[in-house]
Design a protein around this motif. Structure first.
Motif, PDB file in Angstrom:
ATOM      1  N   THR A 116       7.973 -50.614 -46.041  1.00 27.26           N
ATOM      2  CA  THR A 116       8.475 -49.793 -45.110  1.00 27.26           C
ATOM      3  C   THR A 116       8.525 -50.074 -43.808  1.00 27.26           C
ATOM      4  OG1 THR A 116       6.512 -48.209 -44.941  1.00 27.26           O
ATOM      5  CG2 THR A 116       8.191 -47.789 -46.708  1.00 27.26           C
ATOM      6  N   SER A 117       7.861 -50.847 -43.315  1.00 26.41           N
ATOM      7  CA  SER A 117       7.739 -51.339 -41.721  1.00 26.41           C
ATOM      8  C   SER A 117       8.898 -52.299 -41.759  1.00 26.41           C
ATOM      9  CB  SER A 117       6.541 -51.926 -41.241  1.00 26.41           C
ATOM     10  OG  SER A 117       6.190 -53.123 -42.182  1.00 26.41           O
ATOM     11  N   GLU A 118       9.021 -53.292 -42.785  1.00 27.68           N
ATOM     12  CA  GLU A 118      10.344 -54.107 -42.834  1.00 27.68           C
ATOM     13  C   GLU A 118      11.681 -53.622 -43.205  1.00 27.68           C
ATOM     14  OE1 GLU A 118       9.451 -57.543 -44.734  1.00 27.68           O
ATOM     15  OE2 GLU A 118       7.413 -57.693 -43.906  1.00 27.68           O
ATOM     16  N   GLN A 119      11.554 -52.546 -43.863  1.00 33.18           N
ATOM     17  CA  GLN A 119      12.780 -51.805 -44.359  1.00 33.18           C
ATOM     18  C   GLN A 119      12.664 -50.560 -44.360  1.00 33.18           C
ATOM     19  OE1 GLN A 119      15.472 -53.616 -45.432  1.00 33.18           O
ATOM     20  NE2 GLN A 119      14.628 -55.544 -45.252  1.00 33.18           N
ATOM     21  N   PRO A 120      13.025 -49.980 -43.154  1.00 29.68           N
ATOM     22  CA  PRO A 120      13.016 -48.552 -42.806  1.00 29.68           C
ATOM     23  C   PRO A 120      13.577 -47.652 -43.724  1.00 29.68           C
ATOM     24  CG  PRO A 120      13.972 -49.655 -41.127  1.00 29.68           C
ATOM     25  CD  PRO A 120      13.491 -50.628 -41.955  1.00 29.68           C
ATOM     26  N   ARG A 121      14.792 -48.319 -44.376  1.00 28.73           N
ATOM     27  CA  ARG A 121      15.478 -47.292 -45.203  1.00 28.73           C
ATOM     28  C   ARG A 121      14.977 -47.135 -46.481  1.00 28.73           C
ATOM     29  NH1 ARG A 121      21.158 -48.729 -46.666  1.00 28.73           N
ATOM     30  NH2 ARG A 121      21.226 -46.412 -46.894  1.00 28.73           N
ATOM     31  N   TYR A 122      14.032 -47.687 -46.868  1.00 28.44           N
ATOM     32  CA  TYR A 122      13.247 -47.593 -48.136  1.00 28.44           C
ATOM     33  C   TYR A 122      12.354 -46.410 -48.103  1.00 28.44           C
ATOM     34  CZ  TYR A 122       9.939 -48.309 -52.005  1.00 28.44           C
ATOM     35  OH  TYR A 122       9.455 -47.890 -53.105  1.00 28.44           O
ATOM     36  N   ALA A 123      12.669 -45.600 -49.156  1.00 30.92           N
ATOM     37  CA  ALA A 123      11.573 -44.531 -49.346  1.00 30.92           C
ATOM     38  C   ALA A 123      11.108 -44.400 -50.865  1.00 30.92           C
ATOM     39  CB  ALA A 123      12.212 -43.242 -49.225  1.00 30.92           C
ATOM     40  N   GLU A 124       9.730 -44.002 -50.937  1.00 28.92           N
ATOM     41  CA  GLU A 124       9.049 -44.469 -52.168  1.00 28.92           C
ATOM     42  C   GLU A 124       9.640 -43.713 -53.251  1.00 28.92           C
ATOM     43  OE1 GLU A 124       4.646 -43.280 -54.023  1.00 28.92           O
ATOM     44  OE2 GLU A 124       4.780 -43.531 -52.081  1.00 28.92           O
ATOM     45  N   GLY A 125       9.911 -44.371 -54.380  1.00 27.07           N
ATOM     46  CA  GLY A 125      10.512 -43.776 -55.669  1.00 27.07           C
ATOM     47  C   GLY A 125      12.174 -44.433 -55.701  1.00 27.07           C
ATOM     48  N   GLN A 126      12.486 -44.940 -54.543  1.00 27.92           N
ATOM     49  CA  GLN A 126      13.692 -45.511 -54.618  1.00 27.92           C
ATOM     50  C   GLN A 126      13.837 -46.824 -55.664  1.00 27.92           C
ATOM     51  OE1 GLN A 126      15.231 -46.102 -50.787  1.00 27.92           O
ATOM     52  NE2 GLN A 126      15.800 -44.158 -50.451  1.00 27.92           N
ATOM     53  N   GLN A 127      14.704 -47.127 -56.716  1.00 28.06           N
ATOM     54  CA  GLN A 127      14.929 -48.295 -57.274  1.00 28.06           C
ATOM     55  C   GLN A 127      16.308 -48.344 -57.744  1.00 28.06           C
ATOM     56  OE1 GLN A 127      12.645 -48.412 -61.038  1.00 28.06           O
ATOM     57  NE2 GLN A 127      11.703 -46.645 -60.254  1.00 28.06           N
ATOM     58  N   CYS A 128      16.712 -49.332 -58.230  1.00 31.42           N
ATOM     59  CA  CYS A 128      18.109 -49.638 -58.770  1.00 31.42           C
ATOM     60  C   CYS A 128      18.365 -48.340 -60.045  1.00 31.42           C
ATOM     61  CB  CYS A 128      18.335 -50.844 -59.128  1.00 31.42           C
ATOM     62  SG  CYS A 128      18.346 -52.311 -58.066  1.00 31.42           S
ATOM     63  N   ALA A 129      17.335 -48.304 -60.722  1.00 25.71           N
ATOM     64  CA  ALA A 129      17.545 -47.220 -61.912  1.00 25.71           C
ATOM     65  C   ALA A 129      18.114 -45.933 -61.464  1.00 25.71           C
ATOM     66  CB  ALA A 129      16.209 -47.186 -62.540  1.00 25.71           C
ATOM     67  N   ASN A 130      17.597 -45.638 -60.093  1.00 29.02           N
ATOM     68  CA  ASN A 130      18.042 -44.190 -59.724  1.00 29.02           C
ATOM     69  C   ASN A 130      19.131 -44.319 -58.521  1.00 29.02           C
ATOM     70  OD1 ASN A 130      16.663 -44.510 -57.494  1.00 29.02           O
ATOM     71  ND2 ASN A 130      14.871 -43.312 -58.549  1.00 29.02           N
ATOM     72  N   CYS A 131      19.805 -45.451 -58.501  1.00 26.44           N
ATOM     73  CA  CYS A 131      20.671 -45.681 -57.618  1.00 26.44           C
ATOM     74  C   CYS A 131      22.253 -45.426 -58.099  1.00 26.44           C
ATOM     75  CB  CYS A 131      20.793 -47.228 -57.006  1.00 26.44           C
ATOM     76  SG  CYS A 131      22.129 -47.847 -55.799  1.00 26.44           S
ATOM     77  N   ALA A 132      23.184 -44.964 -57.386  1.00 28.24           N
ATOM     78  CA  ALA A 132      24.537 -44.792 -57.908  1.00 28.24           C
ATOM     79  C   ALA A 132      25.221 -46.125 -58.212  1.00 28.24           C
ATOM     80  CB  ALA A 132      25.293 -44.021 -56.866  1.00 28.24           C
ATOM     81  N   LEU A 133      24.843 -47.125 -57.664  1.00 24.94           N
ATOM     82  CA  LEU A 133      25.585 -48.201 -57.903  1.00 24.94           C
ATOM     83  C   LEU A 133      25.184 -48.913 -59.082  1.00 24.94           C
ATOM     84  CD1 LEU A 133      25.656 -49.729 -54.499  1.00 24.94           C
ATOM     85  CD2 LEU A 133      27.317 -48.403 -55.529  1.00 24.94           C
ATOM     86  N   TYR A 134      23.839 -48.635 -59.926  1.00 27.00           N
ATOM     87  CA  TYR A 134      23.444 -49.424 -60.868  1.00 27.00           C
ATOM     88  C   TYR A 134      24.275 -49.110 -61.991  1.00 27.00           C
ATOM     89  CZ  TYR A 134      20.139 -51.091 -64.514  1.00 27.00           C
ATOM     90  OH  TYR A 134      19.585 -51.790 -65.404  1.00 27.00           O
ATOM     91  N   GLN A 135      24.532 -50.006 -62.886  1.00 25.94           N
ATOM     92  CA  GLN A 135      25.634 -49.822 -64.131  1.00 25.94           C
ATOM     93  C   GLN A 135      24.767 -50.237 -65.324  1.00 25.94           C
ATOM     94  OE1 GLN A 135      28.608 -52.568 -62.812  1.00 25.94           O
ATOM     95  NE2 GLN A 135      29.500 -50.839 -61.604  1.00 25.94           N
ATOM     96  N   GLY A 136      23.457 -50.061 -65.249  1.00 23.83           N
ATOM     97  CA  GLY A 136      22.598 -50.867 -66.557  1.00 23.83           C
ATOM     98  C   GLY A 136      22.320 -49.618 -67.400  1.00 23.83           C
ATOM     99  N   GLY A 137      22.594 -48.401 -67.194  1.00 22.00           N
ATOM    100  CA  GLY A 137      21.944 -47.228 -67.840  1.00 22.00           C
ATOM    101  C   GLY A 137      20.457 -47.307 -68.062  1.00 22.00           C
ATOM    102  N   SER A 138      19.965 -47.379 -69.214  1.00 18.04           N
ATOM    103  CA  SER A 138      18.546 -47.334 -69.222  1.00 18.04           C
ATOM    104  C   SER A 138      18.004 -48.657 -69.649  1.00 18.04           C
ATOM    105  CB  SER A 138      18.150 -46.501 -70.648  1.00 18.04           C
ATOM    106  OG  SER A 138      18.799 -46.850 -71.891  1.00 18.04           O
ATOM    107  N   ALA A 139      19.089 -49.896 -69.534  1.00 22.60           N
ATOM    108  CA  ALA A 139      18.445 -51.218 -69.708  1.00 22.60           C
ATOM    109  C   ALA A 139      17.735 -51.740 -68.653  1.00 22.60           C
ATOM    110  CB  ALA A 139      20.019 -51.976 -69.950  1.00 22.60           C
ATOM    111  N   GLU A 140      16.827 -52.638 -68.847  1.00 27.46           N
ATOM    112  CA  GLU A 140      15.946 -53.176 -67.997  1.00 27.46           C
ATOM    113  C   GLU A 140      17.045 -54.113 -66.836  1.00 27.46           C
ATOM    114  OE1 GLU A 140      12.190 -56.282 -67.247  1.00 27.46           O
ATOM    115  OE2 GLU A 140      12.734 -55.548 -69.363  1.00 27.46           O
ATOM    116  N   TRP A 141      18.107 -54.663 -67.159  1.00 21.68           N
ATOM    117  CA  TRP A 141      18.777 -55.409 -66.315  1.00 21.68           C
ATOM    118  C   TRP A 141      20.322 -54.918 -66.420  1.00 21.68           C
ATOM    119  CZ3 TRP A 141      17.123 -59.138 -62.864  1.00 21.68           C
ATOM    120  CH2 TRP A 141      16.043 -59.517 -63.137  1.00 21.68           C
TER     121      TRP A 141
END
Length: 168
Positions: A118-143
């Protein structure tokens, strides 16, 4: 200014004296330049028709491989972009984003969001990841796909600084 007036009057006088004859002389002079009918005429060059546009070549997915890559040594047609040989998604459709690529570094992409500082990436908040990002197009797939990395897959547990929370 007086000289300008005299010049204007001289031109007016010349036109008045010549009258319509000046226009006739100009026209007749040009008519005499036409030449005779038996004079050689310039050859007109017709433009060649444009060729039909060729269809654009089809482009294969980008493949990055190294000499030590097990996928390359097995003779597979397409290897994942990651240097990790176990990074195959099983379908062979799209390569995976390489964390070391210029685009990934520009977006601070990592495969594991838990490693983000978080010190290097101030936009990051715990719990954020591609799986819950609006841009992720993988559904429940790992990739899955991401429009920021066209033609490549991001990991479900990954993160980048373009993260946008998925709405409702």
């Amino acid at each position: 200014m007086k000289k300008t007036t005299n010049t204007s009057l001289d031109r007016r006088r010349a036109l008045a004296l010549l009258g319509g004859g000046a226009a006739a002389i100009s026209f007749l002079g040009l008519a005499g330049c036409g030449g005779s009918d038996d004079a050689p005429q310039p050859e007109l060059i017709k433009p060649e028709p444009e060729p039909e546009p060729a269809s654009p070549p089809t482009q294969k997915e980008p493949v990055e491989s190294t000499a030590g890559d097990s996928a390359s040594s097995m003779g597979d047609a397409e290897a994942p972009a990651s240097s990790d040989p176990s990074a195959s998604d099983g379908t062979g459709t799209m390569p995976r984003v390489d964390e070391g690529s210029a685009k990934a570094r520009q977006l601070a992409y990592v495969h594991d969001a838990a490693t983000v500082s978080t010190s290097e990436q101030p936009r990051y908040a715990e719990g954020q990841q591609c799986a819950n990002c609006a841009l992720y197009q993988g559904g429940s797939a790992e990739w899955g796909g991401c429009p920021l990395f066209s033609g490549q897959q991001v990991k479900r547990t990954g993160w980048c600084n373009a993260y946008a929370p998925r709405g409702g």
